[in-house]
Design a protein around this motif. Structure first.
Motif, PDB file in Angstrom:
ATOM      1  N   CYS A 291     -16.451  13.918   4.145  1.00 24.91           N
ATOM      2  CA  CYS A 291     -15.856  12.639   3.775  1.00 24.91           C
ATOM      3  C   CYS A 291     -14.421  12.608   4.277  1.00 24.91           C
ATOM      4  O   CYS A 291     -13.642  13.530   4.014  1.00 24.91           O
ATOM      5  CB  CYS A 291     -15.875  12.411   2.268  1.00 24.91           C
ATOM      6  SG  CYS A 291     -15.150  10.808   1.836  1.00 24.91           S
ATOM      7  N   ASP A 292     -14.099  11.558   5.007  1.00 26.73           N
ATOM      8  CA  ASP A 292     -12.749  11.319   5.512  1.00 26.73           C
ATOM      9  C   ASP A 292     -12.202  10.098   4.770  1.00 26.73           C
ATOM     10  O   ASP A 292     -12.793   9.023   4.813  1.00 26.73           O
ATOM     11  CB  ASP A 292     -12.815  11.070   7.022  1.00 26.73           C
ATOM     12  CG  ASP A 292     -11.523  10.492   7.572  1.00 26.73           C
ATOM     13  OD1 ASP A 292     -10.435  10.828   7.048  1.00 26.73           O
ATOM     14  OD2 ASP A 292     -11.602   9.696   8.539  1.00 26.73           O
ATOM     15  N   ALA A 293     -11.091  10.256   4.069  1.00 26.47           N
ATOM     16  CA  ALA A 293     -10.549   9.184   3.234  1.00 26.47           C
ATOM     17  C   ALA A 293      -9.140   8.797   3.660  1.00 26.47           C
ATOM     18  O   ALA A 293      -8.349   9.644   4.080  1.00 26.47           O
ATOM     19  CB  ALA A 293     -10.549   9.602   1.763  1.00 26.47           C
ATOM     20  N   GLY A 294      -8.844   7.511   3.554  1.00 26.80           N
ATOM     21  CA  GLY A 294      -7.492   6.997   3.781  1.00 26.80           C
ATOM     22  C   GLY A 294      -7.197   5.928   2.755  1.00 26.80           C
ATOM     23  O   GLY A 294      -8.018   5.652   1.876  1.00 26.80           O
ATOM     24  N   ARG A 295      -6.040   5.315   2.863  1.00 21.73           N
ATOM     25  CA  ARG A 295      -5.684   4.244   1.910  1.00 21.73           C
ATOM     26  C   ARG A 295      -4.695   3.287   2.547  1.00 21.73           C
ATOM     27  O   ARG A 295      -3.976   3.659   3.486  1.00 21.73           O
ATOM     28  CB  ARG A 295      -5.113   4.832   0.618  1.00 21.73           C
ATOM     29  CG  ARG A 295      -3.882   5.671   0.800  1.00 21.73           C
ATOM     30  CD  ARG A 295      -3.521   6.482  -0.419  1.00 21.73           C
ATOM     31  NE  ARG A 295      -4.631   7.187  -1.014  1.00 21.73           N
ATOM     32  CZ  ARG A 295      -5.195   8.288  -0.492  1.00 21.73           C
ATOM     33  NH1 ARG A 295      -4.708   8.793   0.619  1.00 21.73           N
ATOM     34  NH2 ARG A 295      -6.210   8.874  -1.075  1.00 21.73           N
ATOM     35  N   TYR A 296      -4.685   2.065   2.033  1.00 20.91           N
ATOM     36  CA  TYR A 296      -3.731   1.065   2.515  1.00 20.91           C
ATOM     37  C   TYR A 296      -3.460   0.055   1.420  1.00 20.91           C
ATOM     38  O   TYR A 296      -4.145   0.024   0.380  1.00 20.91           O
ATOM     39  CB  TYR A 296      -4.230   0.396   3.797  1.00 20.91           C
ATOM     40  CG  TYR A 296      -5.463  -0.481   3.645  1.00 20.91           C
ATOM     41  CD1 TYR A 296      -5.362  -1.865   3.520  1.00 20.91           C
ATOM     42  CD2 TYR A 296      -6.751   0.070   3.672  1.00 20.91           C
ATOM     43  CE1 TYR A 296      -6.487  -2.671   3.405  1.00 20.91           C
ATOM     44  CE2 TYR A 296      -7.882  -0.722   3.571  1.00 20.91           C
ATOM     45  CZ  TYR A 296      -7.747  -2.094   3.434  1.00 20.91           C
ATOM     46  OH  TYR A 296      -8.860  -2.883   3.322  1.00 20.91           O
ATOM     47  N   ILE A 297      -2.442  -0.789   1.644  1.00 19.62           N
ATOM     48  CA  ILE A 297      -2.108  -1.865   0.708  1.00 19.62           C
ATOM     49  C   ILE A 297      -1.967  -3.156   1.496  1.00 19.62           C
ATOM     50  O   ILE A 297      -1.769  -3.137   2.722  1.00 19.62           O
ATOM     51  CB  ILE A 297      -0.797  -1.572  -0.063  1.00 19.62           C
ATOM     52  CG1 ILE A 297       0.340  -1.248   0.917  1.00 19.62           C
ATOM     53  CG2 ILE A 297      -0.983  -0.442  -1.050  1.00 19.62           C
ATOM     54  CD1 ILE A 297       1.689  -1.027   0.254  1.00 19.62           C
ATOM     55  N   THR A 298      -2.079  -4.286   0.812  1.00 17.47           N
ATOM     56  CA  THR A 298      -2.005  -5.590   1.478  1.00 17.47           C
ATOM     57  C   THR A 298      -0.896  -6.479   0.914  1.00 17.47           C
ATOM     58  O   THR A 298      -0.721  -7.599   1.377  1.00 17.47           O
ATOM     59  CB  THR A 298      -3.345  -6.330   1.332  1.00 17.47           C
ATOM     60  OG1 THR A 298      -3.670  -6.454  -0.058  1.00 17.47           O
ATOM     61  CG2 THR A 298      -4.468  -5.572   2.046  1.00 17.47           C
TER      62      THR A 298
END
Length: 349
Positions: free
Chosen positions: A208-215
């Protein structure tokens, strides 16, 4: 007369005979046969015990994967679309099953303002893989290409993604100099097969490769993260951090992995590959994901009664033609799970 009496009463002299030493040939042959029979029996018991122990160990390793590994996948897939789109399809922005950048990740980029390639999104084995390095390449230990599942969701609270890194839930920030509560960071995760050792391309695991972002727009992006937790610090909106690397192993020893997209059409549930879904003129909303694959044991099994062909998600999948004799000696188990997307809200007319 004396001489005659003496001679008649004298005891005859006895010549002592030699005593018999050792075994006769017959006795020796009987002993050898009995010894061989006992040895054969002992060897048979030993072989049976070895087979039983290796089979038990192999079964235990597969059970461990099903008890501790697969539930991690299921738990996170159930979060797909949480706090995001109204429905899930390939055009809805923010949809929890990520099929396209132009639709589901509109205006979202990778670090460095790079476009997100198809090889980081949801694909099934009927899509031609074109990825490189740690992107999806369809790696498999079978004659059938493996797929990849990419999902996204809002962190409902401070939580850990599938790589064990912290993602932040709702928190307070300054927007136009006013304190406001914003929603949790958006976590994006992809599940795919890769080799822990590049020199052993047939020995794969589910990663599993995970990332994150916001808008959200805000006055100071530094305040939305926690400096002591680097994974939570996002420098700008609409940029995915830490996505596209190899990730972490969540299930060891997986030979094959793929998915199907579940949709509700009338009272029936229909399943599609991503290629089939993309070819539909009127695309129904996705309400579930069916995952399937082949898990193999950690150790070889000392038996010849092992299958090399399996039915997964309705398709017959066999080991590669170039699989070595040792690779064919692992115990294998097919897993299939249908995961309802509880956050997929259907439209009603």
């Amino acid at each position: 007369m004396v001489d005659n009496y003496y001679l008649s009463n004298k005891k005859p002299h006895r010549i002592a005979g030699k005593k018999q030493q050792g075994f006769t040939l017959v006795e020796l042959m009987i002993s050898l046969v009995l010894g061989l029979l006992i040895s054969v029996a002992v060897v048979q018991v030993y072989i049976a015990n070895v087979k039983a122990v290796t089979l038990q160990d192999a079964g235990s390793s597969i059970i461990d994967s099903n008890v501790f590994g697969i539930p991690v996948l299921e738990e996170h897939v159930r979060l797909a679309n949480l706090g995001l789109a109204d429905t899930i399809n390939d055009t809805n922005q923010g949809a929890g099953v990520v099929l396209t950048q132009t639709g589901n990740l509109k205006d979202i980029k990778l670090t460095g303002n790079k476009d997100i390639p198809l090889t980081l999104l949801t694909n099934t084995g009927d899509v031609t893989p074109v990825g490189t390095d740690n992107e999806w390449t369809g790696m498999t230990a079978t004659d059938t290409v493996s797929g990849q599942l990419t999902i996204q969701f809002r962190a409902p609270q401070n939580m850990f993604d599938c790589e064990g890194k912290l993602a932040l839930g709702p928190r307070e920030v300054n927007i136009n100099e006013v304190k406001k509560i914003i929603d949790g960071q958006i976590v994006i995760e992809r599940y795919y097969l890769n080799a822990q050792d590049a020199t052993k391309p047939n020995q794969l695991s589910l990663y599993c490769d995970a990332g994150r972002y916001i808008t959200e727009d805000m006055d100071d992006y530094d305040e939305q993260g926690q400096a002591k937790k680097p994974s939570t610090v996002l420098a700008n909106k609409n940029i995915i951090k830490n996505f596209g690397d190899k990730g972490e192993v969540i299930v060891q020893n997986v030979d094959y992995f793929d998915i199907l997209l579940g949709t509700k059409e009338g009272s029936d549930i229909q399943y599609y590959t991503t290629a089939e879904y993309a070819g539909l003129t009127d695309k129904p909303d996705i309400i579930s994901i069916k995952t399937g694959g082949i898990i193999r044991s950690n150790n070889v099994v000392q038996t010849s009664e092992l299958a090399d062909s399996f039915v997964v998600l309705g398709n017959t999948v066999s080991l590669k033609a170039d699989a070595t004799a040792a690779e064919k000696k692992y115990l294998r188990f097919v897993f299939q799970n249908e995961i309802a997307l509880r956050n997929a809200r259907q439209k009603y007319s």
